[in-house]
Motif scaffolding. Sequence first.
Motif, PDB file in Angstrom:
ATOM      1  N   LEU A 123       0.835  -1.206   0.000  1.00 13.26           N
ATOM      2  CA  LEU A 123       0.000   0.000   0.000  1.00 13.26           C
ATOM      3  C   LEU A 123       0.871   1.257   0.000  1.00 13.26           C
ATOM      4  O   LEU A 123       0.533   2.249  -0.667  1.00 13.26           O
ATOM      5  N   CYS A 124       1.973   1.231   0.742  1.00 14.81           N
ATOM      6  CA  CYS A 124       2.924   2.358   0.685  1.00 14.81           C
ATOM      7  C   CYS A 124       3.463   2.532  -0.729  1.00 14.81           C
ATOM      8  O   CYS A 124       3.608   3.659  -1.215  1.00 14.81           O
ATOM      9  N   MET A 125       3.750   1.416  -1.400  1.00 14.56           N
ATOM     10  CA  MET A 125       4.227   1.474  -2.782  1.00 14.56           C
ATOM     11  C   MET A 125       3.188   2.109  -3.694  1.00 14.56           C
ATOM     12  O   MET A 125       3.523   2.653  -4.746  1.00 14.56           O
ATOM     13  N   GLY A 126       1.928   2.013  -3.295  1.00 14.36           N
ATOM     14  CA  GLY A 126       0.872   2.635  -4.075  1.00 14.36           C
ATOM     15  C   GLY A 126       0.670   4.099  -3.752  1.00 14.36           C
ATOM     16  O   GLY A 126       0.545   4.928  -4.653  1.00 14.36           O
ATOM     17  N   LEU A 127       0.673   4.434  -2.473  1.00 19.79           N
ATOM     18  CA  LEU A 127       0.360   5.805  -2.081  1.00 19.79           C
ATOM     19  C   LEU A 127       1.473   6.779  -2.431  1.00 19.79           C
ATOM     20  O   LEU A 127       1.217   7.899  -2.890  1.00 19.79           O
ATOM     21  N   MET A 128       2.718   6.389  -2.241  1.00 22.20           N
ATOM     22  CA  MET A 128       3.827   7.323  -2.469  1.00 22.20           C
ATOM     23  C   MET A 128       3.953   7.779  -3.923  1.00 22.20           C
ATOM     24  O   MET A 128       4.141   8.973  -4.179  1.00 22.20           O
ATOM     25  N   PRO A 129       3.861   6.873  -4.917  1.00 23.47           N
ATOM     26  CA  PRO A 129       3.950   7.365  -6.307  1.00 23.47           C
ATOM     27  C   PRO A 129       2.864   8.370  -6.665  1.00 23.47           C
ATOM     28  O   PRO A 129       3.082   9.245  -7.515  1.00 23.47           O
ATOM     29  N   LEU A 130       1.703   8.280  -6.033  1.00 28.50           N
ATOM     30  CA  LEU A 130       0.643   9.249  -6.311  1.00 28.50           C
ATOM     31  C   LEU A 130       1.031  10.649  -5.844  1.00 28.50           C
ATOM     32  O   LEU A 130       0.507  11.647  -6.353  1.00 28.50           O
ATOM     33  N   LEU A 131       1.941  10.719  -4.903  1.00 31.84           N
ATOM     34  CA  LEU A 131       2.402  12.012  -4.397  1.00 31.84           C
ATOM     35  C   LEU A 131       3.629  12.540  -5.134  1.00 31.84           C
ATOM     36  O   LEU A 131       4.073  13.654  -4.865  1.00 31.84           O
ATOM     37  N   PRO A 168      15.465  15.927 -15.561  1.00 32.88           N
ATOM     38  CA  PRO A 168      14.255  16.738 -15.728  1.00 32.88           C
ATOM     39  C   PRO A 168      13.317  16.591 -14.541  1.00 32.88           C
ATOM     40  O   PRO A 168      13.215  15.533 -13.938  1.00 32.88           O
ATOM     41  N   THR A 169      12.651  17.662 -14.194  1.00 31.17           N
ATOM     42  CA  THR A 169      11.645  17.626 -13.137  1.00 31.17           C
ATOM     43  C   THR A 169      10.271  17.589 -13.763  1.00 31.17           C
ATOM     44  O   THR A 169      10.091  17.933 -14.934  1.00 31.17           O
ATOM     45  N   LEU A 170       9.298  17.200 -12.980  1.00 32.80           N
ATOM     46  CA  LEU A 170       7.941  17.172 -13.506  1.00 32.80           C
ATOM     47  C   LEU A 170       7.457  18.577 -13.840  1.00 32.80           C
ATOM     48  O   LEU A 170       6.663  18.768 -14.740  1.00 32.80           O
ATOM     49  N   ALA A 171       7.943  19.542 -13.108  1.00 37.62           N
ATOM     50  CA  ALA A 171       7.508  20.910 -13.385  1.00 37.62           C
ATOM     51  C   ALA A 171       7.993  21.370 -14.744  1.00 37.62           C
ATOM     52  O   ALA A 171       7.315  22.098 -15.450  1.00 37.62           O
ATOM     53  N   ASN A 172       9.215  20.908 -15.136  1.00 35.80           N
ATOM     54  CA  ASN A 172       9.765  21.317 -16.420  1.00 35.80           C
ATOM     55  C   ASN A 172       9.356  20.390 -17.551  1.00 35.80           C
ATOM     56  O   ASN A 172       9.205  20.808 -18.678  1.00 35.80           O
ATOM     57  N   GLY A 173       9.217  19.111 -17.226  1.00 33.40           N
ATOM     58  CA  GLY A 173       8.992  18.130 -18.273  1.00 33.40           C
ATOM     59  C   GLY A 173       7.558  17.771 -18.507  1.00 33.40           C
ATOM     60  O   GLY A 173       7.240  16.962 -19.352  1.00 33.40           O
ATOM     61  N   GLY A 174       6.638  18.341 -17.759  1.00 29.72           N
ATOM     62  CA  GLY A 174       5.236  17.970 -17.917  1.00 29.72           C
ATOM     63  C   GLY A 174       4.898  16.760 -17.095  1.00 29.72           C
ATOM     64  O   GLY A 174       5.702  16.154 -16.436  1.00 29.72           O
ATOM     65  N   GLY A 175       3.681  16.350 -17.110  1.00 31.60           N
ATOM     66  CA  GLY A 175       3.264  15.152 -16.403  1.00 31.60           C
ATOM     67  C   GLY A 175       2.096  15.419 -15.505  1.00 31.60           C
ATOM     68  O   GLY A 175       0.990  15.002 -15.772  1.00 31.60           O
ATOM     69  N   GLY A 176       2.328  16.164 -14.398  1.00 32.00           N
ATOM     70  CA  GLY A 176       1.243  16.472 -13.480  1.00 32.00           C
ATOM     71  C   GLY A 176       0.605  15.210 -12.927  1.00 32.00           C
ATOM     72  O   GLY A 176       1.277  14.236 -12.660  1.00 32.00           O
ATOM     73  N   HIS A 177      -0.696  15.241 -12.725  1.00 34.85           N
ATOM     74  CA  HIS A 177      -1.384  14.058 -12.240  1.00 34.85           C
ATOM     75  C   HIS A 177      -2.334  13.541 -13.313  1.00 34.85           C
ATOM     76  O   HIS A 177      -2.646  14.221 -14.283  1.00 34.85           O
ATOM     77  N   ALA A 198       6.040   9.993 -19.527  1.00 37.21           N
ATOM     78  CA  ALA A 198       5.908   8.548 -19.359  1.00 37.21           C
ATOM     79  C   ALA A 198       6.209   8.143 -17.925  1.00 37.21           C
ATOM     80  O   ALA A 198       5.522   7.289 -17.346  1.00 37.21           O
ATOM     81  N   GLY A 199       7.227   8.770 -17.311  1.00 41.00           N
ATOM     82  CA  GLY A 199       7.536   8.482 -15.919  1.00 41.00           C
ATOM     83  C   GLY A 199       6.423   8.910 -14.985  1.00 41.00           C
ATOM     84  O   GLY A 199       6.108   8.231 -14.007  1.00 41.00           O
ATOM     85  N   SER A 200       5.800  10.056 -15.287  1.00 44.52           N
ATOM     86  CA  SER A 200       4.677  10.531 -14.493  1.00 44.52           C
ATOM     87  C   SER A 200       3.502   9.573 -14.576  1.00 44.52           C
ATOM     88  O   SER A 200       2.873   9.229 -13.564  1.00 44.52           O
ATOM     89  N   LEU A 201       3.187   9.114 -15.787  1.00 41.68           N
ATOM     90  CA  LEU A 201       2.103   8.144 -15.961  1.00 41.68           C
ATOM     91  C   LEU A 201       2.422   6.838 -15.239  1.00 41.68           C
ATOM     92  O   LEU A 201       1.553   6.253 -14.577  1.00 41.68           O
ATOM     93  N   ALA A 202       3.669   6.380 -15.342  1.00 45.06           N
ATOM     94  CA  ALA A 202       4.068   5.138 -14.672  1.00 45.06           C
ATOM     95  C   ALA A 202       3.932   5.262 -13.159  1.00 45.06           C
ATOM     96  O   ALA A 202       3.560   4.303 -12.478  1.00 45.06           O
ATOM     97  N   SER A 203       4.233   6.441 -12.606  1.00 44.41           N
ATOM     98  CA  SER A 203       4.062   6.652 -11.168  1.00 44.41           C
ATOM     99  C   SER A 203       2.600   6.520 -10.765  1.00 44.41           C
ATOM    100  O   SER A 203       2.266   5.897  -9.754  1.00 44.41           O
TER     101      SER A 203
END
Length: 396
Positions: free
Chosen positions: A51-59, A186-195, A323-328
């Motif tokens: 469950l931790c493996m699930g909750l943390m990537p969402l953050l 790259p950071t999510l802020a620069n590379g896109g992704g969001g939620h 892609a990394g954001s989606l995978a998270s």
Amino acid sequence: MRGAFNLLLVVLLALNLRPILTSIGPLLEPMRASTGLGYQQAALLTALPVLCMGLMPLLHPWLRRWLSEHGGMLMGLAAIAVACLWRLQLDTVWALIASAVVAGLGVAVVQGMMPGLVNRWFPGRLAATMGLYSAALMSGGGLAAVLGPHISGYFGHWQAGLGIWAVPALLGLLAWAVLRPRQDTPTLANGGGGHWFGNRRAWLLAVYFGLINGGYTSMVAWLPAYHLEHGGTAQGGADLVGLMTLFQVAGALGLPLLLRRFADRRLGLWLALSIQLCGFLGLLLAPTAAMGLWVALIGLGLGSCFSLSLTLTLEHLKTPAEAGSLASFVQGIGFIITGIVPYITGWLRDVSGDFQASWVLLTCTVLAMLLVTARFAPQGYAGAIARPERAAQALS
């Protein structure tokens, strides 16, 4: 040389992501005798880290604004090491459960970053490298299951079989500090992704990932106990987990390699799910006839499913950051589902008196996922994953 160092890091990091789960089952009986641990509490030792493996990537989209990839890796590996060292001294149920949460948080941080890291480092060899990552991840789990009872027997207490896994965590920590690439990431802020909470395809991928891999956590949690119920030994149960892991590694490496010329991942996923189905039907209909064969088939199918389902997710988007954001997101929701599955199968074991109801549930899940797989045609990736604003741009 840089590519070889990156590949080594992928393997070393992956080896640390499953021992906290797989070391529990083979030592469950001495743990229960020493602490009074019940089956439902034992399920928490697997379910809570997942469950931790699930909750943390969402953050992650928010965490990455103040936590760098380097800092996250160091903190994650350190948490795994601390939890394992703590387990050397544990003798109460709630301390065990607390250590599972600490270790789960560490694994969650490292694991959440890995698909994006692999996608960025090896964009031209994504399927093969994800297969290697998956194989290393499963190998770490198998080693912990097989060696745990031996280590506990050598040192004379079960805590040693849980705490020894601080060593590879500390080695991974050192390797990351010394060998990691020094260029900016790259950071999510620069590379896109969001939620991705408002995207239907993201949710479908997440639920699919969770259910397609749900058998793994149940097998890790309950296979040794199931083996004991059929006249086996604790070491025999650990060896069965090791056998499952060998075939998981073979599946994670072999099937993506065999099908590397195919852009459509559905063929591999259908094959992997069908192999899983045969294994669960074997446990359900003839458990004592060839338990090793059924476990091997389940392992082969699970290993292939994990690797191919992550590759499927990453291939939905072109840029590594997105892609990394989606995978998270997919891992986040997916691991929450995967973490709930062993708790449900453990509950079914308690209310029914045996594991047959658990295997029925997993068999039905695999059958459902065989049907869902038809939705993932590669020519439909772009349209299915498009966010509302992108869809509007494409139509204008």
